[in-house]
Design an enzyme around this catalytic site. Structure first.
Site, PDB file in Angstrom:
ATOM      1  N   LYS A   1     -35.999  40.915 -24.083  1.00 41.30           N
ATOM      2  CA  LYS A   1     -35.680  42.000 -23.176  1.00 41.30           C
ATOM      3  C   LYS A   1     -36.842  42.975 -23.086  1.00 41.30           C
ATOM      4  CE  LYS A   1     -31.904  45.290 -22.260  1.00 41.30           C
ATOM      5  NZ  LYS A   1     -30.517  45.634 -22.632  1.00 41.30           N
TER       6      LYS A   1
ATOM      7  N   ASN B   1     -26.721  48.828 -29.742  1.00 37.90           N
ATOM      8  CA  ASN B   1     -28.121  48.810 -29.355  1.00 37.90           C
ATOM      9  C   ASN B   1     -28.284  48.168 -27.986  1.00 37.90           C
ATOM     10  OD1 ASN B   1     -30.865  48.442 -29.091  1.00 37.90           O
ATOM     11  ND2 ASN B   1     -31.088  47.125 -30.890  1.00 37.90           N
ATOM     12  N   CYS B   2     -28.782  48.938 -27.022  1.00 37.30           N
ATOM     13  CA  CYS B   2     -28.980  48.413 -25.675  1.00 37.30           C
ATOM     14  C   CYS B   2     -29.896  47.197 -25.655  1.00 37.30           C
ATOM     15  CB  CYS B   2     -29.552  49.517 -24.774  1.00 37.30           C
ATOM     16  SG  CYS B   2     -29.972  48.996 -23.108  1.00 37.30           S
ATOM     17  N   PHE B   3     -30.917  47.204 -26.528  1.00 38.24           N
ATOM     18  CA  PHE B   3     -31.910  46.135 -26.496  1.00 38.24           C
ATOM     19  C   PHE B   3     -31.550  44.957 -27.404  1.00 38.24           C
ATOM     20  CE2 PHE B   3     -34.290  49.120 -24.102  1.00 38.24           C
ATOM     21  CZ  PHE B   3     -35.228  48.376 -23.390  1.00 38.24           C
TER      22      PHE B   3
END
Length: 245
Positions: free
Chosen positions: A138, A121-123
């Site tokens: 973020k 997960n990027c976030f």
């Protein structure tokens, strides 16, 4: 994603000006970093939301998986930006910091994390290329594709994600609301965000941005590129295209 790749090709090979583009997603999708396809959870291949499948789309840029639902995506295509990778990110992200500051949201760069490369997960984590609010939440994740002096920088601005879809995708509770999401809940609109970020880009890059919709011929070229890159690459009409002459 195909539009952004096409714009980079046009800038690199055909003299197309640097471009700033904003868009959102319908239906919901997950974009995968350029090298992530073999590292994603298996259940991502069979996700559905509101009666529609959640598309998997391959980004030309790096990074982890990004859920595109209730977010605003930006794409910045430019060239001849001097400095290290970190310096380039800081230069190109200035308009995001300035634009959100005008809207009452203060953003700063995150801190590097060794755990990021193991995350789907990027976030889930912020890096030194990402922007966080004063509580460390973020708000914007960014990634780049470089071709010599030419580059494409993508970013996703988290604004209004559905908690149930988030839980289904990442099998974990969603993060607490960031300051941009709270501003949206208090009446800030998408058009106000785009207008503020566009004005900030003109100020930061000393450029005049001109709206330039795609022509029918250009759409044909983009669809051809999408088919070449695979059936999961979907094109849709952009929210806005702005170019520097």
């Amino acid at each position: 994603m195909a539009i952004d790749t096409w714009l980079l090709d046009q800038h690199q090979h055909h003299g197309h000006p640097p471009t700033l583009r904003f868009y959102n997603w319908n239906p919901a999708a997950i974009s995968l970093g350029v090298s992530q396809r073999r590292q994603m959870p298996k259940h991502w291949q069979n996700l559905n939301w509101q009666g529609q499948p959640v598309d998997l789309v391959q980004r030309p840029t790096g990074g982890r998986g990004v859920l595109h639902q209730g977010d605003l995506t930006y794409a910045l295509i430019t060239s001849e930006v001097e400095g290290s990778r970190s310096q380039v990110y800081r230069f190109l992200c200035k308009f995001l910091i300035e634009g959100w500051a005008k809207l009452g949201v203060s953003l700063a760069f995150g801190q590097p994390s060794r755990d990021y490369v193991r995350a789907y997960n990027c976030f889930a984590l912020a890096t030194s290329a990402d922007l966080v609010d004063f509580q460390g939440h973020k708000v914007i994740g960014s990634a780049q594709l470089r071709r010599g002096a030419y580059l494409l920088q993508h970013g996703s601005i988290s604004l209004d994600s559905d908690p149930e879809l988030w839980r289904q995708v990442f099998q974990a509770p969603g993060p607490p609301p960031n300051q941009a999401q709270l501003a949206m809940q208090n009446g800030l609109t998408l058009s106000q965000i785009i207008a503020s970020l566009t004005q900030a880009a003109q100020n930061c890059f000393e450029a005049q941005l001109i709206s330039q919709p795609l022509t029918h011929q250009e759409w044909g070229e983009i669809y051809a590129l999408a088919q070449k890159n695979g059936p999961k690459c979907q094109c849709s009409e952009p929210t806005a295209i702005s170019s520097r002459p």
